[in-house]
Design an enzyme around this catalytic site. Structure first.
Site, short mmCIF file in Angstrom:
data_model
loop_
_atom_site.label_atom_id
_atom_site.label_comp_id
_atom_site.label_asym_id
_atom_site.label_seq_id
_atom_site.Cartn_x
_atom_site.Cartn_y
_atom_site.Cartn_z
N LYS A 11 -37.17 60.24 52.42
CA LYS A 11 -38.27 60.62 51.52
C LYS A 11 -38.07 62.05 51.06
CE LYS A 11 -40.37 63.47 54.65
NZ LYS A 11 -40.53 64.95 54.50
N PRO A 91 -29.13 63.74 57.15
CA PRO A 91 -28.96 64.90 58.02
C PRO A 91 -30.16 65.13 58.91
CG PRO A 91 -29.52 65.60 55.80
CD PRO A 91 -29.30 64.12 55.73
N LEU A 96 -35.92 65.22 55.35
CA LEU A 96 -35.86 63.95 54.63
C LEU A 96 -36.54 62.81 55.38
CD1 LEU A 96 -32.15 64.13 53.40
CD2 LEU A 96 -34.20 64.61 52.06
N SER A 101 -38.16 57.66 59.69
CA SER A 101 -37.83 56.41 59.04
C SER A 101 -37.08 55.48 59.99
CB SER A 101 -36.99 56.68 57.79
OG SER A 101 -36.81 55.51 57.02
N ASP A 133 -44.98 61.59 60.02
CA ASP A 133 -44.33 60.97 58.86
C ASP A 133 -44.04 59.48 59.07
OD1 ASP A 133 -44.34 63.37 57.56
OD2 ASP A 133 -42.19 63.76 57.77
#
Length: 293
Positions: A11, A91, A96, A101, A133
């Protein structure tokens, strides 16, 4: 049966405003999560034991993937295990959402394979115990987020393309959120204004949309500052590039929206940094694979 192989998409935070801080120390925020077509991959095989196969440089027991699997076992009473193989592409410490995730894909996959039959709401509640997240990846849609990141509302986003640079450093989220100079009182904005293209353009060009973590990160991590300076110089030389370079999350990755992927490719070719080119996606491919949406 062959292993179930699923992606764990990354993301970008299109902006990140810190609007306050709770008594327990958690920060209140507003952000937009944009899912992108750059991702880790995980393979799952049902087994008696629970095992993670990867090249990660720390004990697998500390990994969010194993923690997610164990949490699902605890909540459901499931006695099954799994062999999980991680192909790590995103990374670490890049902002991200790779670890989150990975955890979300693990919960979705094992809920399917173990037939534990939890709803997305129930899986998102488990995910929140692992990280702020995780729920957005569980729900698998671009979202406007508030609270500590767990209050989500799916939003439509225009087709988009990005160049993402990966500075050679890993930013500590805890270090940034505990820094005394971190802004913690940014005024809230209205989601309706953000969704209207004219208003959104005004919010962007006026500098209202920004990442509150960027100033601290640029001061503490020179590599991030250099990457942002590079993108800012590219933007100044190209009037067609109207999107302001941004930090995603607490970094270290930085990005800039571009009109086309080919323009993003050309910027990356010039960059003295590693990186990648990606496009925004409307929903997680995990959900499509498992027929969850």
């Amino acid at each position: 049966m062959s292993p179930l192989r699923l992606p764990a998409p990354a993301k970008l935070n299109l902006f990140l405003h810190i609007t306050g801080q709770r008594a327990d120390g958690y920060h209140l925020l507003q952000t937009v999560f944009q899912l992108i077509d750059h991702m880790d991959w995980l393979s799952f095989e049902v087994d008696d034991d629970l095992k993670l196969i990867s090249d990660l440089p720390f004990p697998t027991s500390q990994n969010l993937i194993i923690r997610a699997a164990k949490r699902l076992q605890e909540v459901t009473g499931c006695k099954e295990g799994a062999i999980i193989t991680l192909e790590k592409i995103l990374p670490m410490g890049g902002g991200l959402g790779g670890g989150s995730s990975d955890a979300a894909t693990t919960l979705l996959a094992l809920n399917h394979l173990w037939q534990t039959k939890l709803s997305l709401d129930e899986l998102a509640a488990i995910g929140l115990t692992l990280g702020a997240d995780v729920p957005v990846f569980i729900r698998g849609q671009n979202a406007w987020a508030e609270g500590v990141g767990e209050i989500l509302q799916a939003i439509p986003l225009d087709p988009s393309h990005f160049v993402v640079l990966i500075p050679d450093c890993s930013v500590s989220t805890a270090e940034i959120f505990t820094h005394p100079n971190l802004p913690r009182a940014t005024p809230k904005i209205n989601m309706r204004d953000y969704l209207v293209p004219h208003s959104r353009h005004g919010l962007t060009t006026s500098g209202i949309l920004h990442n509150d973590c960027a100033g601290i990160v640029r001061t503490l991590y020179s590599e991030v500052d250099q990457a942002l300076c590079f993108l800012e110089s590219i933007q100044q030389k190209n009037p067609d590039l109207t999107s302001t370079p941004q930090l995603t999350g607490t970094g270290a990755c930085v990005f800039m929206m571009t009109p086309t992927r080919s323009i993003a490719d050309k910027i990356l070719e010039q960059a003295p940094f590693n990186g990648f080119v990606c496009s925004g996606i409307g929903q997680s491919p995990v959900h499509s694979a498992l027929n969850l949406l």
